[in-house]
Design a protein around this motif. Structure first.
Motif, PDB file in Angstrom:
ATOM      1  N   GLU A  52     -45.014  25.620  -9.240  1.00  8.87           N
ATOM      2  CA  GLU A  52     -43.609  26.007  -9.453  1.00  8.87           C
ATOM      3  C   GLU A  52     -43.399  27.523  -9.423  1.00  8.87           C
ATOM      4  O   GLU A  52     -42.598  28.074 -10.161  1.00  8.87           O
ATOM      5  N   HIS A  53     -44.124  28.186  -8.525  1.00  7.50           N
ATOM      6  CA  HIS A  53     -44.009  29.623  -8.294  1.00  7.50           C
ATOM      7  C   HIS A  53     -43.191  29.855  -7.031  1.00  7.50           C
ATOM      8  O   HIS A  53     -42.660  28.921  -6.441  1.00  7.50           O
ATOM      9  N   THR A  54     -43.092  31.115  -6.598  1.00  7.20           N
ATOM     10  CA  THR A  54     -42.490  31.431  -5.310  1.00  7.20           C
ATOM     11  C   THR A  54     -43.468  32.256  -4.485  1.00  7.20           C
ATOM     12  O   THR A  54     -44.289  32.998  -5.023  1.00  7.20           O
ATOM     13  N   ALA A  55     -43.365  32.113  -3.166  1.00  4.30           N
ATOM     14  CA  ALA A  55     -44.144  32.909  -2.222  1.00  4.30           C
ATOM     15  C   ALA A  55     -43.190  33.355  -1.121  1.00  4.30           C
ATOM     16  O   ALA A  55     -42.602  32.517  -0.429  1.00  4.30           O
ATOM     17  N   THR A  56     -43.021  34.646  -0.973  1.00  4.70           N
ATOM     18  CA  THR A  56     -42.052  35.219  -0.051  1.00  4.70           C
ATOM     19  C   THR A  56     -42.756  36.044   1.014  1.00  4.70           C
ATOM     20  O   THR A  56     -43.638  36.849   0.694  1.00  4.70           O
ATOM     21  N   VAL A  57     -42.381  35.859   2.269  1.00  7.45           N
ATOM     22  CA  VAL A  57     -42.933  36.665   3.354  1.00  7.45           C
ATOM     23  C   VAL A  57     -42.322  38.072   3.285  1.00  7.45           C
ATOM     24  O   VAL A  57     -41.096  38.221   3.263  1.00  7.45           O
TER      25      VAL A  57
END
Length: 199
Positions: A52-57
């Motif tokens: 439930e994290h985020t990963a952004t380019v």
């Protein structure tokens, strides 16, 4: 881009995961999609396992040539909510913690949303932490390693409800971000507010 990256999550046994996988859609020698576990460079320390994290380019402005990378924030780990931030260098296959980060970061949280605004600013919206659901907005300037928060007193319009499990996406009207759905306490949210601003 012909490669998508998958980091973390949780399996059927509710075990937090910390591996990084790549889905390669095609190459010069094959048109067949390929899943592949990423072999990190020797000695690389990986982020703690999480879900439930985020990963952004993002663009890695600190490195010569400014290559593309991933920015991971927050989530839920084995010890609870997380507020850490990691960058992954796709070319060098290394994880790193940004150095000399300034400003006030978001509180530890999971089920928040993130998107890239203005080419170098990651917007973090809402989520769930130890104090419950959140409606706050945080901006991380990747080029300066700096956190900021829009002034709620001078922000116009109506703030969205506190929520988790939503999405935020940048559309054609940059630098506007659209926030959509999620969970508001005991019900699902369907409002589609917009946020526009700069750090």
């Amino acid at each position: 881009a012909s490669t998508a990256f998958l980091f973390g999550g949780e399996n059927a046994q509710q075990t937090k995961l910390g591996e990084l996988d790549a889905l390669i859609l095609g190459s010069s020698t094959s048109d067949t999609p390929l899943w592949q576990r990423v072999a990190l460079a020797a000695g690389t320390a990986t982020p703690p396992a999480r879900t439930e994290h985020t990963a952004t380019v993002v663009t890695l402005h600190w490195r010569a040539g400014e290559p593309t990378g991933l920015l991971v924030f927050g989530g839920a780990g084995a010890s609870g909510y997380l507020a850490d931030i990691y960058e992954y260098d796709i070319d060098w296959r290394v994880w790193r913690v940004p150095a000399d980060v300034s400003g006030t970061p978001p509180s530890a949280r999971k089920s928040h949303a993130a998107a890239l605004l203005l080419e170098s600013t990651v917007v973090i919206v809402g989520g769930e932490g130890s104090a419950g659901y959140s409606d706050d907005v945080h901006l991380y300037d990747v080029s300066r390693n700096h956190w900021s928060t829009p002034d709620r007193e001078t922000t116009t319009g109506s703030y969205p409800h506190k929520r988790s499990g939503h999405v935020v996406q940048v559309g054609a009207l940059r630098p506007h971000a659209t926030l959509c759905r999620g969970k508001v306490k005991s019900r699902r949210a369907g409002a589609v507010p917009h946020f526009s601003g700069s750090p």
